[in-house]
Motif scaffolding. Structure first.
Motif, PDB file in Angstrom:
ATOM      1  N   SER A  97     -13.797   8.679  -6.261  1.00  0.00           N
ATOM      2  CA  SER A  97     -12.776   9.729  -6.133  1.00  0.00           C
ATOM      3  C   SER A  97     -11.599   9.247  -5.281  1.00  0.00           C
ATOM      4  O   SER A  97     -11.782   8.558  -4.280  1.00  0.00           O
ATOM      5  N   LEU A  98     -10.391   9.592  -5.715  1.00  0.00           N
ATOM      6  CA  LEU A  98      -9.178   9.250  -4.954  1.00  0.00           C
ATOM      7  C   LEU A  98      -8.195  10.408  -5.093  1.00  0.00           C
ATOM      8  O   LEU A  98      -7.462  10.493  -6.074  1.00  0.00           O
ATOM      9  N   ASP A 153      -6.449  11.481  -0.057  1.00  0.00           N
ATOM     10  CA  ASP A 153      -6.991  10.142   0.229  1.00  0.00           C
ATOM     11  C   ASP A 153      -5.885   9.086   0.219  1.00  0.00           C
ATOM     12  O   ASP A 153      -5.896   8.157   1.032  1.00  0.00           O
ATOM     13  N   ALA A 190      -4.184   9.355   3.433  1.00  0.00           N
ATOM     14  CA  ALA A 190      -5.031   8.847   4.527  1.00  0.00           C
ATOM     15  C   ALA A 190      -5.020   7.319   4.548  1.00  0.00           C
ATOM     16  O   ALA A 190      -5.023   6.703   5.617  1.00  0.00           O
ATOM     17  N   ASP A 191      -4.993   6.704   3.377  1.00  0.00           N
ATOM     18  CA  ASP A 191      -4.943   5.239   3.360  1.00  0.00           C
ATOM     19  C   ASP A 191      -3.584   4.724   3.846  1.00  0.00           C
ATOM     20  O   ASP A 191      -3.519   3.768   4.620  1.00  0.00           O
ATOM     21  N   GLN A 214     -15.190  15.670   1.695  1.00  0.00           N
ATOM     22  CA  GLN A 214     -14.551  14.968   0.585  1.00  0.00           C
ATOM     23  C   GLN A 214     -14.354  15.922  -0.592  1.00  0.00           C
ATOM     24  O   GLN A 214     -15.203  16.769  -0.871  1.00  0.00           O
TER      25      GLN A 214
END
Lengths: 495, 495
Positions: B4-5, B9, B12-13, B144
């Motif tokens: 999952s992305l 996310d 966050a990256d 998540q």
């Protein structure tokens, strides 16, 4: 299933959208996308006739061939899995892989290693028998396959002494191709020469990205510098699988300018090379090629091309993943600290075939654990430190041998180094270094400990340094079991 | 969930991988990725405090603002859905949208239309009250979220007289961004000026692709040519939302060369414009921009940049979708024939909010039905014909009015045309054309029927042609109900 896009679906769309484009070139074989699509349908039907059903494995055992791509696409059409196996394996290694994967069908190029393992009932010879297999299949419709199902199995890292088959789904492979399309700026018309081994993700990932953009895949059995020159010229190849010494060999083979390599858009390498080709300015080629990757993430996890001028020499994460540097308890370590490179995202594998316990360990805390150590630099880029083969527990602290080894090797007198943990009454373990000095170089144990203290936190410094003539190795990495036996290692956490 | 992305996310990256990069610029607001990430966490917590849970809707009602991106990312962090609503809607339209979507929280810029609909309990004013909301949230972890869950709702095509909210998941939006990164060759450092409306997918899709590659999103409330010039200069903008007349207006506003627009890498347009900017050679900009798209496919389904020199003026499918041209029974029509443009793939929407019956119809036979007609050309490229508003059944044959209208309009004497089906005792329906001739041009009914016969299969030709002064319209398309009433239409299949 409206969101599903398998490799088979990609092919089916190209057959409609690119009816005149050459999909595959291999010797005398030239196939347009509709021709490839029609052959893949017949091959899928023929494999089904040999009992290959969804989830079953098919193995290719031979050098590079258009048949690898056809078999992969036919497996995708059936929901089955293709494993292009390493044809250089010993008989013993091959026997293990065959019993591990239990393929329903093996398509093989006869070899000494494989000969006595061959089973007439399920093995099909590449070439004539393979062509008969394709010809025997019938055109028909296949039920839709979920792109989350595995389609490719690549044997990789040995755990417990034996390699494991990393399973990659269509969804992961399509996503990984998209990241290569982005970073390499691949466009329609891209022509890739498959001259590296297709059982390795490094070649396979560009083969699949070329498929994704509707380009042309040219196959040659294995690397041969002169043949690479000939094919680049004849097929107007955009990119081949080449690095360092291979580039030198190709440049040397074309020293007189016999072939026109100007279609090749590739990384700058030497004055001679740069004159022959077109130096490419995509992020993939502009600075240093590559980044950090492994089979389990579909190929590349981070790209140097996304971090030009960055401090970390693995670059930044691909646009379709997240990366975290985690400690052994799954907690993110601060920037500047070493931890395990962990990942989530669209390109990740679906675990190893038939390794439920290992899969649980590798995906603990909801993150894929690469088994490699890395560090965030202050600019957010990532440095790859080395494999997380061992961890030493000294006091409450974790010490990774690879990190200390790296620090030792930055000392000018050090040729090689390995670090182990030895039992310690106060600290449970103490760090011990085994160091090989460069010929004619001198450094004392105190010098080296002081050097490490200047590079790393104090608790990571060796308590003891011994000098040796060589470090025992397993492949490229220290043989820690041999080192422990020779230098008194022990008391490792979890052991 | 390791695959999952979500948009959250991605943010966050970037907060880790790009700590020094400016994520957002809007007036005095400048936020790096870590700052944006921290605000989004607080905003998500604050929205949760106002009762927003997974699956709930949040609405933005105002012009462009950094707050749109923050709210979208906060909704992603919670598993909720953001709808940036059209602030130009009438009070009546807005009332419908509010009752249809039932948002838990509305963040709004006060307007005459919205004023009397505002509910003090759930509405938050943009600006000060919004900033208080953000400041009131606390940093914390969130569970998540599955990237297949919807995160963005955009109101689009009116079915049965009222618009529907197309739901787009993080997975679809991330995939669509990847296709733009490929075709537009976006790189780190890309700076996008959001000067088109963010309630429309055309601007939103580039905002999100810029997020995906870790670039900078610059927001301005709405298009203003002089302000576009100022911002391009000040922020070194790579691309803005501009086409035809907007480009002319920007070129005119910068006639004296007051601003430096050279950072803009964009499509060639006029000698004056090309001198001001850097003409870009990515596939998106190299020939004509665009392709065919709609909100329901995340933005673009086909790209002209993937079909340079192609015959079809919608180009070729994006690398992450499949396209089929289907007949009303779900069977693929041969190349050269008109059918409905249908699609599957990674960028597709998750259906309309609260429209189960419509969703079933739109996804029949396992394909998303765009509601638009298209045709494969012999080279595999796609031509967009027009909306599939009506279908006429004449004998056993399907006739789409849009196709016949298109053929009629290629006659030099025809200014406008509409086609209806009239009851016919032998053929169930017969094709009837209503034609507006150009001033001073002449053509007989027989001329026009002969012209259509030269363009299309015989059964598609009008049995009758009548001439009129004008075609009644609904927006850009013929008002078929009015035409049926005026010219005797009826007996439509399924009616």
């Amino acid at each position: 299933m409206i969101h599903s896009l398998t490799l088979s679906d990609v092919l089916a769309d190209h057959a409609r959208s690119r009816p005149q484009v050459t999909a595959v070139v291999d010797g005398d074989v030239r196939l347009t996308y509709p021709e490839l699509d029609a052959r893949v349908t017949r091959l899928a039907d023929a494999l089904a006739g040999r009992g290959v059903a969804a989830g079953d494995r098919v193995m290719w055992l031979g050098q590079n061939s258009y048949a690898v791509l056809e078999l992969l696409l036919a497996c995708s059409r059936l929901g089955a899995v293709l494993c292009p196996a390493n044809w250089r394996q010993s008989r013993d290694e091959l026997r293990f892989v065959l019993s591990d994967l239990a393929p329903r069908v093996v398509v093989w190029e006869p070899s000494d290693q494989a000969a006595e393992l061959a089973d007439e009932a399920t093995w099909v010879r590449a070439g004539g028998a393979y062509e008969e297999l394709v010809a025997g299949g019938s055109p028909r419709e296949f039920p839709q396959v979920d792109d989350a199902e595995p389609v490719l199995a690549l044997y990789t890292a040995a755990f417990a002494g034996r390699p494991c088959a990393a399973l990659l789904s269509s969804a992961a492979l399509v996503a990984h191709s998209a990241t290569l399309l982005v970073v390499r700026q691949m466009e329609p018309g891209f022509t890739f020469l498959n001259d590296g081994p297709l059982f390795h993700v490094g070649t396979m990932m560009f083969c699949l990205a070329t498929l994704q953009i509707g380009g042309t895949n040219v196959f040659t059995p294995a690397f041969d510098a002169e043949e690479v020159c000939r094919l680049v010229d004849a097929e107007r190849v955009t990119q081949a699988f080449l690095f360092g010494p291979m580039i030198d060999a190709v440049a040397a083979a074309n020293a007189g300018g016999k072939y026109d390599l100007s279609s090749l858009r590739f990384v700058a390498h030497s004055a001679e090379w740069d004159d022959m080709i077109t130096v490419d300015d995509s992020p993939w080629c502009r600075s240093k090629m590559g980044g950090y990757g492994q089979t389990e993430v579909g190929g590349m996890l981070t790209f140097l091309g996304l971090a030009e001028g960055g401090a970390g020499f693995a670059g930044r994460p691909s646009p379709l993943v997240q990366v975290r540097i985690l400690d052994p308890e799954g907690v993110e370590v601060p920037a500047g600290e070493v931890g395990e490179i962990c990942a989530r995202g669209k390109t990740l594998f679906s675990g190893y075939f038939a390794r439920p316990d290992l899969n649980e360990v590798k995906s603990r805390y909801g993150w894929h654990h690469t088994g490699d150590l890395g560090r965030r630099e202050p600019d957010g880029t990532i440095t790859f430190i080395g494999p997380r083969l061992r961890m030493i527990k000294s006091g409450a602290e974790n010490v990774y041998p690879a990190e200390v080894e790296r620090a030792l090797k930055t000392h000018p007198a050090v040729a090689d180094a390995a670090v182990i943990g030895v039992p310690d009454p106060s600290w449970h373990q103490a760090v011990k270094a085994v160091v090989v000095l460069r010929p004619d170089a001198a450094a004392s144990a105190e010098d080296l400990v002081a050097h490490v203290r200047g590079e790393l936190a104090a608790y990571k410094r060796p308590r003891e340094v011994v000098f040796a003539d060589a470090i025992p190795k397993q492949g490229f990495t220290p043989d820690y079991d041999a080192l422990d036996a020779a230098y008194g290692g022990g008391n490792y956490p979890g052991a």
